[in-house]
Design a protein around this motif. Structure first.
Motif, mmCIF file in Angstrom:
data_model
loop_
_atom_site.group_PDB
_atom_site.id
_atom_site.type_symbol
_atom_site.label_atom_id
_atom_site.label_comp_id
_atom_site.label_asym_id
_atom_site.label_seq_id
_atom_site.Cartn_x
_atom_site.Cartn_y
_atom_site.Cartn_z
ATOM 1 N N TRP A 30 0.850 -1.188 0.000
ATOM 2 C CA TRP A 30 0.000 0.000 0.000
ATOM 3 C C TRP A 30 0.887 1.238 0.000
ATOM 4 C CZ3 TRP A 30 -2.968 -2.026 4.852
ATOM 5 C CH2 TRP A 30 -3.883 -3.018 4.474
ATOM 6 N N VAL A 31 0.332 2.336 -0.537
ATOM 7 C CA VAL A 31 1.049 3.618 -0.528
ATOM 8 C C VAL A 31 0.117 4.742 -0.109
ATOM 9 C CG1 VAL A 31 2.754 2.952 -2.275
ATOM 10 C CG2 VAL A 31 0.612 4.017 -3.006
ATOM 11 N N ASN A 32 0.663 5.709 0.618
ATOM 12 C CA ASN A 32 -0.021 6.946 1.007
ATOM 13 C C ASN A 32 0.840 8.112 0.570
ATOM 14 O OD1 ASN A 32 -1.995 5.577 2.511
ATOM 15 N ND2 ASN A 32 -0.857 5.772 4.405
ATOM 16 N N HIS A 58 3.686 2.211 2.596
ATOM 17 C CA HIS A 58 4.722 3.236 2.437
ATOM 18 C C HIS A 58 4.065 4.599 2.349
ATOM 19 C CE1 HIS A 58 7.966 0.341 1.441
ATOM 20 N NE2 HIS A 58 6.939 -0.384 1.067
ATOM 21 N N THR A 59 4.521 5.541 3.178
ATOM 22 C CA THR A 59 4.012 6.910 3.118
ATOM 23 C C THR A 59 5.101 7.817 2.582
ATOM 24 O OG1 THR A 59 2.484 6.546 4.950
ATOM 25 C CG2 THR A 59 3.048 8.833 4.435
ATOM 26 N N PHE A 60 4.723 8.580 1.556
ATOM 27 C CA PHE A 60 5.639 9.503 0.895
ATOM 28 C C PHE A 60 5.200 10.937 1.138
ATOM 29 C CE2 PHE A 60 5.979 5.556 -1.396
ATOM 30 C CZ PHE A 60 7.347 5.419 -1.574
ATOM 31 N N MET A 80 -2.790 6.446 7.966
ATOM 32 C CA MET A 80 -2.675 7.806 7.442
ATOM 33 C C MET A 80 -2.477 8.802 8.574
ATOM 34 S SD MET A 80 -5.609 7.749 4.554
ATOM 35 C CE MET A 80 -5.580 6.543 3.240
ATOM 36 N N VAL A 81 -3.212 8.618 9.653
ATOM 37 C CA VAL A 81 -3.150 9.539 10.784
ATOM 38 C C VAL A 81 -1.768 9.499 11.444
ATOM 39 C CG1 VAL A 81 -4.092 10.025 13.079
ATOM 40 C CG2 VAL A 81 -5.640 9.481 11.181
ATOM 41 N N ALA A 82 -1.231 8.305 11.671
ATOM 42 C CA ALA A 82 0.080 8.192 12.334
ATOM 43 C C ALA A 82 1.187 8.893 11.535
ATOM 44 C CB ALA A 82 0.426 6.728 12.589
ATOM 45 N N PRO A 83 1.316 8.657 10.224
ATOM 46 C CA PRO A 83 2.358 9.388 9.486
ATOM 47 C C PRO A 83 2.121 10.898 9.437
ATOM 48 C CG PRO A 83 1.714 7.433 8.278
ATOM 49 C CD PRO A 83 0.743 7.596 9.404
ATOM 50 N N LEU A 116 8.645 8.854 3.937
ATOM 51 C CA LEU A 116 8.602 9.151 5.367
ATOM 52 C C LEU A 116 8.718 7.882 6.195
ATOM 53 C CD1 LEU A 116 8.102 11.217 7.686
ATOM 54 C CD2 LEU A 116 5.653 10.697 7.424
ATOM 55 N N THR A 117 7.941 6.856 5.842
ATOM 56 C CA THR A 117 7.912 5.655 6.665
ATOM 57 C C THR A 117 7.305 4.485 5.902
ATOM 58 O OG1 THR A 117 7.279 4.796 8.846
ATOM 59 C CG2 THR A 117 5.643 6.119 7.694
ATOM 60 N N ALA A 118 7.548 3.279 6.402
ATOM 61 C CA ALA A 118 6.890 2.063 5.917
ATOM 62 C C ALA A 118 6.375 1.343 7.154
ATOM 63 C CB ALA A 118 7.851 1.188 5.133
ATOM 64 N N LEU A 119 5.057 1.258 7.264
ATOM 65 C CA LEU A 119 4.411 0.682 8.445
ATOM 66 C C LEU A 119 3.619 -0.566 8.083
ATOM 67 C CD1 LEU A 119 2.919 3.966 9.961
ATOM 68 C CD2 LEU A 119 4.973 2.746 10.720
ATOM 69 N N SER A 120 3.373 -1.397 9.066
ATOM 70 C CA SER A 120 2.497 -2.559 8.911
ATOM 71 C C SER A 120 1.191 -2.289 9.641
ATOM 72 C CB SER A 120 3.157 -3.801 9.510
ATOM 73 O OG SER A 120 2.230 -4.864 9.566
ATOM 74 N N ALA A 121 0.087 -2.589 8.992
ATOM 75 C CA ALA A 121 -1.214 -2.445 9.652
ATOM 76 C C ALA A 121 -1.329 -3.420 10.816
ATOM 77 C CB ALA A 121 -2.358 -2.669 8.661
ATOM 78 N N ASN A 122 -0.799 -4.629 10.636
ATOM 79 C CA ASN A 122 -0.848 -5.639 11.685
ATOM 80 C C ASN A 122 0.144 -6.745 11.330
ATOM 81 O OD1 ASN A 122 -1.379 -7.631 13.525
ATOM 82 N ND2 ASN A 122 -3.590 -7.495 13.351
ATOM 83 N N PRO A 123 1.382 -6.695 11.844
ATOM 84 C CA PRO A 123 2.381 -7.692 11.477
ATOM 85 C C PRO A 123 2.075 -9.099 11.991
ATOM 86 C CG PRO A 123 3.249 -6.246 13.176
ATOM 87 C CD PRO A 123 1.911 -5.691 12.764
ATOM 88 N N THR A 124 1.088 -9.221 12.843
ATOM 89 C CA THR A 124 0.684 -10.537 13.324
ATOM 90 C C THR A 124 -0.051 -11.318 12.254
ATOM 91 O OG1 THR A 124 0.495 -9.701 15.567
ATOM 92 C CG2 THR A 124 -0.679 -11.730 15.082
#
Length: 187
Positions: free
Chosen positions: A50-52, A128-130, A173-176, A113-121
């Motif tokens: 995913w990308v933001n 990826h947020t740009f 989206m909110v966290a980045p 800016l960052t690459a996050l996981s919604a839920n790594p479990t």
């Protein structure tokens, strides 16, 4: 301080797909833990990358989109976002394509800016947020047949107020956005 135990990955003994659809792929894995114990049912949801995009116009306005989100039954403001597909060589390529398609904006200087996981479990993808600074309107929207998206420009203060009122629900989206605001001392 306790000495940290070296944690090892688990071994995948077998995998079986339960459903493989364009927007929902789920598999059941049988896993072996490092101590030999079997985990007979472990479920993983597979998604594309995913990308933001935190897009900022040449005038310093923040670009948001507004659309209906069926799972929550709400219409909300979001960052421009999407998924990487076969024609995208990198997440950055996907982000540039999505921004142009959904908003008609392009150009600018891009940084990740960052690459996050919604839920790594239970989910196997990254988001990826740009940051795209200095974007400009270059065309009309080119939406998919199931997309109904409006484009909105916000000042920094309007964006912060929107976040403080909890009017954006998409956590990836909110966290980045908050990170970008905090790191750039924009409060």
């Amino acid at each position: 301080m306790d000495k940290q135990k070296d944690i090892k990955p688990w071994e995948t003994v077998s995998s079986k797909y339960l459903i493989q659809r364009p927007w929902l792929t789920a598999r059941r894995d049988v896993l072996r833990m490092p101590d030999g114990k079997l985990v007979p049912e472990y479920y993983v949801l597979e998604y594309p990358t995913w990308v933001n995009i935190i897009a900022i116009t040449t005038e310093g306005k923040y670009l948001l989109v507004r659309q209906y989100r069926h799972a929550l039954g709400i219409v909300e403001y979001e960052l421009c976002a999407g998924t990487m597909d076969a024609k995208d060589a990198t997440p950055l390529d996907a982000a540039k394509r999505e921004l142009l398609e959904e908003t008609g904006y392009a150009g600018g200087e891009w940084t990740e800016l960052t690459a996050l996981s919604a839920n790594p479990t239970s989910m196997n993808n990254l988001n990826h947020t740009f940051i795209a600074k200095g974007v400009e309107k270059v065309s009309s929207q080119h939406l998919d047949e199931t997309e109904e998206i409006t484009v909105h420009l916000f000042t920094l203060q309007e964006l912060i107020d929107l976040l403080r009122r909890d009017e954006m629900k998409q956590s990836l989206m909110v966290a980045p956005l908050w990170r970008y605001i905090a790191e750039n001392h924009l409060l």
